[in-house]
Write an enzyme that holds these catalytic residues in place. Structure first.
Site, PDB file in Angstrom:
ATOM      1  N   TYR A  97      23.052 -11.652  -1.725  1.00  0.00           N
ATOM      2  CA  TYR A  97      22.777 -11.513  -0.289  1.00  0.00           C
ATOM      3  C   TYR A  97      21.452 -10.797  -0.090  1.00  0.00           C
ATOM      4  O   TYR A  97      20.956 -10.097  -0.983  1.00  0.00           O
ATOM      5  CB  TYR A  97      23.900 -10.756   0.428  1.00  0.00           C
ATOM      6  CG  TYR A  97      23.980  -9.287   0.081  1.00  0.00           C
ATOM      7  CD1 TYR A  97      23.336  -8.320   0.853  1.00  0.00           C
ATOM      8  CD2 TYR A  97      24.698  -8.838  -1.029  1.00  0.00           C
ATOM      9  CE1 TYR A  97      23.402  -6.978   0.537  1.00  0.00           C
ATOM     10  CE2 TYR A  97      24.773  -7.493  -1.356  1.00  0.00           C
ATOM     11  CZ  TYR A  97      24.123  -6.568  -0.557  1.00  0.00           C
ATOM     12  OH  TYR A  97      24.186  -5.235  -0.870  1.00  0.00           O
ATOM     13  N   CYS A  98      20.866 -11.001   1.089  1.00  0.00           N
ATOM     14  CA  CYS A  98      19.710 -10.221   1.529  1.00  0.00           C
ATOM     15  C   CYS A  98      19.991  -9.759   2.945  1.00  0.00           C
ATOM     16  O   CYS A  98      21.146  -9.588   3.340  1.00  0.00           O
ATOM     17  CB  CYS A  98      18.408 -11.008   1.391  1.00  0.00           C
ATOM     18  SG  CYS A  98      18.297 -12.512   2.378  1.00  0.00           S
ATOM     19  N   TRP A  99      18.962  -9.548   3.747  1.00  0.00           N
ATOM     20  CA  TRP A  99      19.185  -9.004   5.092  1.00  0.00           C
ATOM     21  C   TRP A  99      19.895 -10.005   5.999  1.00  0.00           C
ATOM     22  O   TRP A  99      20.878  -9.684   6.659  1.00  0.00           O
ATOM     23  CB  TRP A  99      17.853  -8.589   5.702  1.00  0.00           C
ATOM     24  CG  TRP A  99      17.909  -8.194   7.151  1.00  0.00           C
ATOM     25  CD1 TRP A  99      17.293  -8.816   8.190  1.00  0.00           C
ATOM     26  CD2 TRP A  99      18.606  -7.082   7.714  1.00  0.00           C
ATOM     27  NE1 TRP A  99      17.561  -8.174   9.374  1.00  0.00           N
ATOM     28  CE2 TRP A  99      18.370  -7.090   9.107  1.00  0.00           C
ATOM     29  CE3 TRP A  99      19.425  -6.081   7.183  1.00  0.00           C
ATOM     30  CZ2 TRP A  99      18.913  -6.147   9.975  1.00  0.00           C
ATOM     31  CZ3 TRP A  99      19.968  -5.134   8.047  1.00  0.00           C
ATOM     32  CH2 TRP A  99      19.711  -5.175   9.420  1.00  0.00           C
ATOM     33  N   TYR A 126      23.443  -9.221   4.772  1.00  0.00           N
ATOM     34  CA  TYR A 126      23.979  -7.883   5.017  1.00  0.00           C
ATOM     35  C   TYR A 126      24.351  -7.691   6.481  1.00  0.00           C
ATOM     36  O   TYR A 126      25.335  -6.998   6.788  1.00  0.00           O
ATOM     37  CB  TYR A 126      22.954  -6.820   4.589  1.00  0.00           C
ATOM     38  CG  TYR A 126      23.339  -5.424   5.027  1.00  0.00           C
ATOM     39  CD1 TYR A 126      24.253  -4.682   4.293  1.00  0.00           C
ATOM     40  CD2 TYR A 126      22.806  -4.869   6.193  1.00  0.00           C
ATOM     41  CE1 TYR A 126      24.635  -3.414   4.708  1.00  0.00           C
ATOM     42  CE2 TYR A 126      23.184  -3.601   6.610  1.00  0.00           C
ATOM     43  CZ  TYR A 126      24.099  -2.875   5.875  1.00  0.00           C
ATOM     44  OH  TYR A 126      24.470  -1.621   6.294  1.00  0.00           O
TER      45      TYR A 126
END
Length: 351
Positions: A97-99, A126
């Site tokens: 995952y990232c932002w 996130y």
């Protein structure tokens, strides 16, 4: 070769413990503020690189930012695989995952998938997890069978919680999650408190594992544990929950506190700095008397004075105001400051 699988947050949460690793592709500062439980930091852009790409986007164009970012990401992904993931087996299953679940997680997950690893990406990243965690934290406490351990400072509540957990009981240890013992002297040595987001993620990770049919033991904390704020739904449920009151004599409490706070006896300068924060409450003269006791090595007298003048009055006021069932709560006596007494108290409470 397969593409990475993009999964919604509900599926990611339901399968969270089934993945072999949770990989956070965000920058180190984003990871430090908060991350999914157990995540590995694998930044495809570090903080300076992320700022550089953002500046190019603002000052030049989206195309130039993407071109610059792609070159940096390509180099970083290769280095990450060599450094962090080079020994993973062919059947490794990461969740990435990232932002927002966009370019950063997509770049890393695509390479993972091309290698042959069964890779999933959190849709919404996130941000989606954060929304879900806040919703759960607001909803879950009302459905838990909370049981509060009340008692003045030094009655061994934290030690009893630890023993309950070791015995297989369900425990929500707010002080352990907050890395703080909840008072002006409560900052734990060699540790740093999490951010508020990190604290809430720790709470979420603890509560998601509970069986709602079984009791959950928790200490009678105030709204704040150090700088961390206990969410409203949880503190309300705690204050409405049944209690057990733990009592101990002053000598037993002093012995437990001197053992638990031995970092202050080893480094009185650290204690003096914390005591200065009590001047507005107790005045310079009283704080100087406490400093003099510590400097003279009169530790039992110091602790007993702190209990009588600061901790007990403050705790009693807070309990009468916030935990209305405490006066009618059953009492468990902690008869000594040793492991046997703590174990016996924990077993009486669990029974």
């Amino acid at each position: 070769m397969k593409d990475p699988q993009v999964i919604p947050i509900d599926e990611a949460v339901a399968r969270l413990d089934a993945f072999d690793a949770i990989v956070d592709a965000r920058s180190p500062s984003e990871f430090a503020e908060d991350h999914l439980p157990g995540a590995i930091s694998a930044p495809v852009l570090d903080d300076a690189e992320r700022a550089r790409v953002g500046t190019i986007h603002k000052q030049q164009s989206a195309f130039e930012a993407r071109r610059t970012g792609a070159a940096i990401v390509a180099r970083n992904v290769g280095a990450l695989i060599d450094r962090l993931f080079g020994d993973r087996p062919h059947d490794w299953r990461p969740l990435v995952y990232c932002w927002r679940g966009g370019n950063r997680s997509g770049a890393l997950a695509t390479v993972f998938a091309r290698i042959g690893w069964r890779t999933a990406v959190i849709e919404g990243g996130y941000r989606a997890f954060r929304r879900r965690a806040l919703e759960d934290i607001a909803r879950w406490p009302a459905g838990l069978r909370l049981h509060v351990l009340a008692g003045r400072t030094g009655t061994g509540k934290s030690l009893i919680l630890q023993q309950l957990a070791a015995d297989g009981a369900q425990v929500l240890d707010l002080e352990a999650i907050a890395c703080h013992r909840g008072s002006v002297l409560g900052l734990m040595p060699q540790s740093q408190q999490p951010s508020q987001k990190g604290f809430e993620t720790g709470l979420w990770d603890g509560m998601r594992r509970f069986d709602p049919a079984r009791p959950v033991f928790v200490e009678s904390e105030s709204r704040r544990v150090g700088r961390c704020h206990v969410p409203d739904a949880l503190i309300a449920a705690m204050r409405a929950a049944p209690c057990t009151r733990i009592e101990a004599s002053v000598p037993v409490r002093a012995a437990l506190l001197l053992r638990e706070y031995r970092h202050f006896t080893a480094d009185p300068a650290l204690l003096y700095e914390r005591l200065e924060r009590l001047v507005p409450l107790h005045g310079q003269r009283q704080v100087e008397q406490w400093r003099a006791m510590a400097a003279a090595g009169q530790w039992e007298a110091f602790v007993e004075s702190m209990l009588a003048l600061h901790y007990d009055p403050a705790y009693d006021r807070s309990m009468k105001r916030n935990y209305l069932q405490v006066d009618d709560a059953p009492v468990v006596e902690l008869g000594a400051a040793d492991t046997r007494a703590v174990t016996e108290a924990a077993r009486r409470i669990a029974a």
